[in-house]
Design an enzyme around this catalytic site. Structure first.
Site, PDB file in Angstrom:
ATOM      1  N   GLY A  38       0.800  -1.129   0.022  1.00 17.06           N
ATOM      2  CA  GLY A  38      -0.014   0.121  -0.071  1.00 17.06           C
ATOM      3  C   GLY A  38       0.776   1.361   0.070  1.00 17.06           C
ATOM      4  O   GLY A  38       1.980   1.259  -0.392  1.00 17.06           O
ATOM      5  N   ARG A  39       0.266   2.354   0.706  1.00 20.50           N
ATOM      6  CA  ARG A  39       1.003   3.544   0.636  1.00 20.50           C
ATOM      7  C   ARG A  39       2.412   3.476   1.155  1.00 20.50           C
ATOM      8  O   ARG A  39       3.431   3.911   0.645  1.00 20.50           O
ATOM      9  CB  ARG A  39       0.259   4.610   1.275  1.00 20.50           C
ATOM     10  CG  ARG A  39       1.006   6.050   1.080  1.00 20.50           C
ATOM     11  CD  ARG A  39      -0.097   7.168   1.872  1.00 20.50           C
ATOM     12  NE  ARG A  39      -0.562   6.642   3.056  1.00 20.50           N
ATOM     13  CZ  ARG A  39      -0.016   6.815   4.296  1.00 20.50           C
ATOM     14  NH1 ARG A  39       1.170   7.434   4.449  1.00 20.50           N
ATOM     15  NH2 ARG A  39      -0.728   6.452   5.339  1.00 20.50           N
ATOM     16  N   SER A  59       0.051  -9.015  -1.697  1.00 22.80           N
ATOM     17  CA  SER A  59      -1.058  -8.247  -1.130  1.00 22.80           C
ATOM     18  C   SER A  59      -2.139  -9.304  -1.690  1.00 22.80           C
ATOM     19  O   SER A  59      -2.193  -9.977  -2.288  1.00 22.80           O
ATOM     20  CB  SER A  59      -1.152  -6.952  -2.032  1.00 22.80           C
ATOM     21  OG  SER A  59      -0.241  -6.102  -1.307  1.00 22.80           O
ATOM     22  N   ARG A  60      -3.292  -8.632  -1.258  1.00 19.55           N
ATOM     23  CA  ARG A  60      -4.529  -9.311  -1.772  1.00 19.55           C
ATOM     24  C   ARG A  60      -4.447  -9.329  -3.087  1.00 19.55           C
ATOM     25  O   ARG A  60      -5.147 -10.337  -3.801  1.00 19.55           O
ATOM     26  CB  ARG A  60      -5.807  -8.631  -1.046  1.00 19.55           C
ATOM     27  CG  ARG A  60      -5.867  -8.493   0.512  1.00 19.55           C
ATOM     28  CD  ARG A  60      -7.206  -7.745   0.815  1.00 19.55           C
ATOM     29  NE  ARG A  60      -7.217  -6.601   0.459  1.00 19.55           N
ATOM     30  CZ  ARG A  60      -8.259  -5.606   0.405  1.00 19.55           C
ATOM     31  NH1 ARG A  60      -9.398  -6.251   0.842  1.00 19.55           N
ATOM     32  NH2 ARG A  60      -8.323  -4.290   0.240  1.00 19.55           N
ATOM     33  N   ILE A 120       7.552  -3.098  10.436  1.00 21.08           N
ATOM     34  CA  ILE A 120       7.337  -1.490  10.687  1.00 21.08           C
ATOM     35  C   ILE A 120       5.902  -1.351  10.845  1.00 21.08           C
ATOM     36  O   ILE A 120       5.098  -0.246  10.661  1.00 21.08           O
ATOM     37  CB  ILE A 120       7.891  -0.573   9.983  1.00 21.08           C
ATOM     38  CG1 ILE A 120       7.465  -0.848   8.296  1.00 21.08           C
ATOM     39  CG2 ILE A 120       9.575  -0.479  10.043  1.00 21.08           C
ATOM     40  CD1 ILE A 120       8.063   0.275   7.585  1.00 21.08           C
ATOM     41  N   ARG A 122       2.639  -3.503  12.701  1.00 22.11           N
ATOM     42  CA  ARG A 122       2.065  -3.814  13.937  1.00 22.11           C
ATOM     43  C   ARG A 122       2.560  -5.266  14.526  1.00 22.11           C
ATOM     44  O   ARG A 122       2.661  -6.367  13.833  1.00 22.11           O
ATOM     45  CB  ARG A 122       0.668  -4.031  14.033  1.00 22.11           C
ATOM     46  CG  ARG A 122      -0.040  -2.721  13.683  1.00 22.11           C
ATOM     47  CD  ARG A 122       0.130  -1.665  14.828  1.00 22.11           C
ATOM     48  NE  ARG A 122      -0.319  -0.340  14.788  1.00 22.11           N
ATOM     49  CZ  ARG A 122       0.233   0.810  14.026  1.00 22.11           C
ATOM     50  NH1 ARG A 122       1.536   0.744  13.663  1.00 22.11           N
ATOM     51  NH2 ARG A 122      -0.385   1.918  14.000  1.00 22.11           N
ATOM     52  N   GLU A 151       3.334  -4.828  23.161  1.00 19.26           N
ATOM     53  CA  GLU A 151       3.963  -3.635  23.410  1.00 19.26           C
ATOM     54  C   GLU A 151       3.307  -3.199  24.870  1.00 19.26           C
ATOM     55  O   GLU A 151       2.268  -3.520  25.180  1.00 19.26           O
ATOM     56  CB  GLU A 151       3.711  -2.573  22.584  1.00 19.26           C
ATOM     57  CG  GLU A 151       4.575  -2.863  21.371  1.00 19.26           C
ATOM     58  CD  GLU A 151       4.311  -1.574  20.197  1.00 19.26           C
ATOM     59  OE1 GLU A 151       3.823  -0.476  20.743  1.00 19.26           O
ATOM     60  OE2 GLU A 151       4.548  -1.762  19.303  1.00 19.26           O
ATOM     61  N   HIS A 169       8.774   1.693  18.961  1.00 21.00           N
ATOM     62  CA  HIS A 169       7.697   2.357  18.024  1.00 21.00           C
ATOM     63  C   HIS A 169       7.843   3.931  17.789  1.00 21.00           C
ATOM     64  O   HIS A 169       7.150   4.632  17.860  1.00 21.00           O
ATOM     65  CB  HIS A 169       6.646   2.035  18.959  1.00 21.00           C
ATOM     66  CG  HIS A 169       5.236   1.832  17.948  1.00 21.00           C
ATOM     67  ND1 HIS A 169       4.099   1.145  18.066  1.00 21.00           N
ATOM     68  CD2 HIS A 169       5.152   2.614  16.703  1.00 21.00           C
ATOM     69  CE1 HIS A 169       3.230   1.410  17.250  1.00 21.00           C
ATOM     70  NE2 HIS A 169       3.577   2.147  16.238  1.00 21.00           N
TER      71      HIS A 169
END
Length: 207
Positions: A38-39, A59-60, A120, A122, A151, A169
């Protein structure tokens, strides 16, 4: 091998330059597998191109063909097929019920012992205990993590490993990016309130 190098300096173990000391691996020519183009994934790909990495992604669905051509990116429909072929795997997909432990123990075991994992996104996307097991056993070359499954505490074995770089993070921790994040929130709220589709809608999946 940054962590090892810093520790060597701090411990007084550095006795001067040597052609064979603290050798790492060049990234030029290596295969980078991006999970979620994505972006953010595309931004990673553009930076990786500058270092001579070959761009691969899962990706999907395939991205816009014009962007794919610009990035010289190769699409893999099957994540299980992509993982064994990559030198570096970068996790850039959101955390959703579908992506929880997407990089499970079984999938991490598909990777080459010389491969690295970068997250980077989750922490929950990677089965962190399994990652620690494989790195401790020498079945993965290392990892770079800015996020953790539980976390704020990273896995203790990952914290102790010298071939793992951990950050609290803070990948987006610049004044400029945090101001932009706030501005985007305001723009999205305003677009929604005006009856338009927000520019940053969250769509479940890998994109």
């Amino acid at each position: 091998r940054l962590v090892e190098g810093v520790k060597a300096l701090a411990d007084g173990a550095f006795e001067g330059w040597s052609p064979t000391w603290m050798l790492g691996r060049s990234v030029r020519g290596k295969k980078l597998g991006i999970i979620g183009l994505g972006r953010v994934g595309q931004a990673v790909a553009r930076r990786a191109q500058a270092f001579g990495l070959q761009i691969h992604y899962h990706s999907r669905a395939p991205i816009n063909p014009h962007v794919e051509k610009e990035l010289e990116a190769t699409y893999w429909r099957s994540l299980d097929s992509m993982l064994p072929e990559m030198d570096i795997v970068s996790v850039n997909c959101p955390h959703t019920p579908e992506t929880y432990h997407l990089l499970s123990r079984a999938r991490l075991m598909l990777m080459s012992p010389e491969a690295y994992v970068v997250n980077i996104s989750r922490g929950e996307v990677i089965e962190e205990a399994a990652l620690a097991d494989l790195i401790t056993a020498g079945k993965l070359a290392g990892a770079g993590l800015d996020v953790f499954e539980h976390e704020p505490r990273p896995n203790a074995r990952l914290l102790a490993a010298q071939n793992v770089i951990l950050l609290p993070h803070m990948a987006s921790a610049t004044v400029e990016s945090r101001i932009e994040m706030g501005d985007r929130v305001i723009r999205n709220i305003k677009m929604f309130a005006d009856g338009h589709k927000p520019q940053d809608r969250i769509i479940r999946g890998l994109d």
